[in-house]
Write an enzyme that holds these catalytic residues in place. Structure first.
Site, short mmCIF file in Angstrom:
data_model
loop_
_atom_site.label_atom_id
_atom_site.label_comp_id
_atom_site.label_asym_id
_atom_site.label_seq_id
_atom_site.Cartn_x
_atom_site.Cartn_y
_atom_site.Cartn_z
N GLU A 98 0.82 -1.21 0.00
CA GLU A 98 0.00 0.00 0.00
C GLU A 98 0.85 1.27 0.00
OE1 GLU A 98 -3.16 0.45 -0.47
OE2 GLU A 98 -3.57 -1.69 -0.63
N TYR B 108 -6.37 6.47 4.59
CA TYR B 108 -6.57 5.49 3.51
C TYR B 108 -5.73 4.23 3.75
CZ TYR B 108 -6.25 2.90 -0.75
OH TYR B 108 -6.27 1.86 -1.64
N ASP C 159 -9.99 5.09 -2.54
CA ASP C 159 -9.01 5.81 -3.35
C ASP C 159 -9.70 6.38 -4.58
OD1 ASP C 159 -9.48 3.61 -4.96
OD2 ASP C 159 -7.39 2.93 -5.00
N CYS D 273 -14.14 -0.31 -14.61
CA CYS D 273 -14.75 1.02 -14.54
C CYS D 273 -13.66 2.08 -14.68
CB CYS D 273 -15.51 1.18 -13.23
SG CYS D 273 -16.62 2.60 -13.19
N CYS E 243 -18.45 -1.66 -19.53
CA CYS E 243 -19.68 -1.95 -18.79
C CYS E 243 -20.21 -3.36 -19.06
CB CYS E 243 -20.76 -0.92 -19.15
SG CYS E 243 -20.30 0.78 -18.72
N CYS F 130 -18.97 -5.53 -16.34
CA CYS F 130 -19.12 -5.00 -14.98
C CYS F 130 -20.23 -5.71 -14.22
CB CYS F 130 -19.41 -3.50 -15.05
SG CYS F 130 -19.57 -2.75 -13.39
N CYS G 45 -25.97 0.36 -11.91
CA CYS G 45 -25.29 1.63 -12.10
C CYS G 45 -26.20 2.68 -12.71
CB CYS G 45 -24.06 1.41 -12.99
SG CYS G 45 -23.10 2.90 -13.28
#
Length: 360
Positions: free
Chosen positions: A55, A136, A154, A210, A217, A220, A226
Site C-alpha cells: 500500500e 486510507y 481511493d 470502470c 460496462c 461489470c 449503475c
C-alpha cells in the site's frame, strides 16, 4: 442521487456487494502481495507487513511499476524487523525510481516502530499511530489484512461509486470535497462480511473495468445497478475539474567528473527528493525569473542538453552541463561514485535523466 439511509436502497446495494464478490471470486487479479479469494475462504490471511508495504508503494504508483520493487524489497527485507535494521541509504537506493521519496523515509521509520511492537497493529487506531500511515492506508491494511469492517476509498473507488450512484460533483474543488465525503459514507454502507475481499474487488473493478475512459460496462458486475450506465453517460462522472497548466521551473545540473568518478550530493532530509543522492544543481527557480545561474567552479563546462521532468506541482527544465577535472575540487563536498555505477547508485529518476544526458 441516492439516499444511503433509505432501507430499500441499502437492500438493493447489499445485493450489489454480493454480486461484486461473486465477480471477484472469478476475476481477482493475481498480485505478489495478495492472498486470493479461495485461499481466504479457507482461512489463509495475508501477512500484514506485505499488505502495508504494497500500500505504501502503490501510493501515486501503478501496480506494474510497483510490483518489481515489492519483490525486491521483500527479498531483501522479508519482514518489518529486517527492514528496520537496514541502513537508510540502502532503503533509499532500492526505492529510487518509485518517486515521492518521503514515503521511503516514512517506510523505514514505520518499520522501526513496528519492530518495537509485539505484533502488527490490528485496529484502525493502532495503524494510524504508525509513522506515514494515514486514513486510507490504515483502512486498506485494516480491511485487507484483518477483515476490519471498513472500506478504503481511493481514486478508483471514488470513480466507481460516483458512477454507481451518480454522485458527480460540479467540477469544483469545493463540490468534489463534499461529494468525496458522501462517497465514503456510501462505500461504508456497502461493506459486507468479507471486507478484505470487498476492498480488493473494488480496487480491481475501478482499475480494470470502470476505467476513466471507455469503461467496460459489458464486463461489470454492477452494470445493472449503475445509475450512470442507465443514463448512458458514464464518463460524465465524476465531473472533471479544469486543470490549470503546471508552472515551469528552470535550473542547471552540474555533472562533475574526475578520475572516472562522478560527484553526487545528498539533498536535505526535508523537502523535495529529501535524503536522495543527486548531481550538483542550482536552485530551481520560476521560468520567468531570468536570473543568471552561476557555475559551481571554474572549469570547461560542456552543455549536454535539457532534462525535463514532471513533478506533482511543476515541470522542471534542467539544463545539463558536464565538466571533466583533473583534481577533485576541495570546495565541493559529496560522494564520488564510479561512472559505471552512478546511474544505479540510488539516484532518483530526474537525476538519472541528467546523468544519462551527460555521460551516455
Amino acid at each position: 442521487m441516492v439516499n444511503v439511509k433509505s432501507p430499500s436502497v441499502k437492500t438493493q446495494f447489499s445485493s450489489a456487494a454480493q454480486d461484486l464478490l461473486d465477480w471477484y471470486d472469478k476475476h481477482a487479479r493475481q498480485l505478489p502481495w495478495r492472498i486470493g479469494p479461495q485461499a481466504r475462504k479457507n482461512g489463509v490471511m495475508p501477512d500484514p507487513y506485505r499488505v502495508w508495504l504494497s500500500e505504501i508503494m502503490l501510493q501515486q504508483t501503478t501496480v506494474p511499476h510497483a510490483a518489481p520493487y515489492f519483490e525486491k524489497f521483500t527479498t531483501l527485507w522479508p519482514n518489518a524487523n529486517e527492514l528496520a535494521e537496514a541502513e537508510n541509504d540502502d532503503v533509499m537506493r532500492e526505492w529510487a525510481g518509485l518517486g515521492y521519496y518521503a514515503r521511503a523515509r516514512n517506510l523505514h521509520k514505520c518499520a522501526k516502530a513496528l519492530a518495537e511492537l509485539e505484533r502488527f497493529p490490528d485496529t484502525i487506531e493502532g495503524l494510524l499511530a504508525l509513522p506515514g500511515v494515514g486514513p486510507y492506508t490504515a483502512a486498506a491494511v485494516g480491511a485487507i489484512a484483518f477483515d476490519l469492517p471498513i472500506a478504503p476509498v481511493d481514486g478508483n473507488v471514488e470513480r466507481v461509486i460516483s458512477r454507481l450512484m451518480t454522485i458527480g460533483g460540479d467540477g469544483s474543488a469545493t463540490g468534489w470535497a463534499a461529494d468525496k465525503k458522501e462517497i465514503t459514507q456510501c462505500v461504508q454502507a456497502l461493506v459486507p462480511k468479507r471486507s478484505g475481499d470487498f476492498a480488493q474487488a473494488m480496487m480491481d473493478l475501478g482499475s480494470g473495468v470502470c476505467t476513466p475512459k471507455s469503461p467496460n460496462c459489458g464486463q461489470c458486475p454492477w452494470a445493472k445497478y449503475c445509475l450512470a450506465h442507465r443514463e448512458g453517460n458514464m464518463e460524465s462522472y465524476p465531473a472533471k475539474a479544469k486543470r490549470k497548466p503546471q508552472p515551469i521551473r528552470k535550473g542547471r545540473a552540474f555533472i562533475v567528473v574526475s578520475e572516472g568518478k562522478v560527484l553526487l550530493q545528498r539533498r536535505p532530509d526535508k523537502g523535495l527528493l529529501g535524503g536522495m543522492l543527486m548531481p550538483l544543481s542550482s536552485e530551481w527557480i520560476e521560468a520567468e525569473g531570468g536570473t543568471d545561474i552561476p557555475f559551481p567552479l571554474e572549469a570547461e563546462w560542456q552543455a549536454k542538453g535539457q532534462a525535463r521532468h514532471v513533478f506533482t506541482h511543476f515541470v522542471l527544465h534542467w539544463d545539463v552541463f558536464v565538466a571533466h577535472v583533473d583534481a577533485r575540487p576541495n570546495s565541493l563536498e559529496g560522494d564520488w561514485i564510479a561512472m559505471d555505477k552512478v546511474i544505479d547508485s540510488g539516484v532518483p529518476t530526474v537525476g538519472k535523466k541528467a546523468l544519462k544526458l551527460a555521460l551516455l
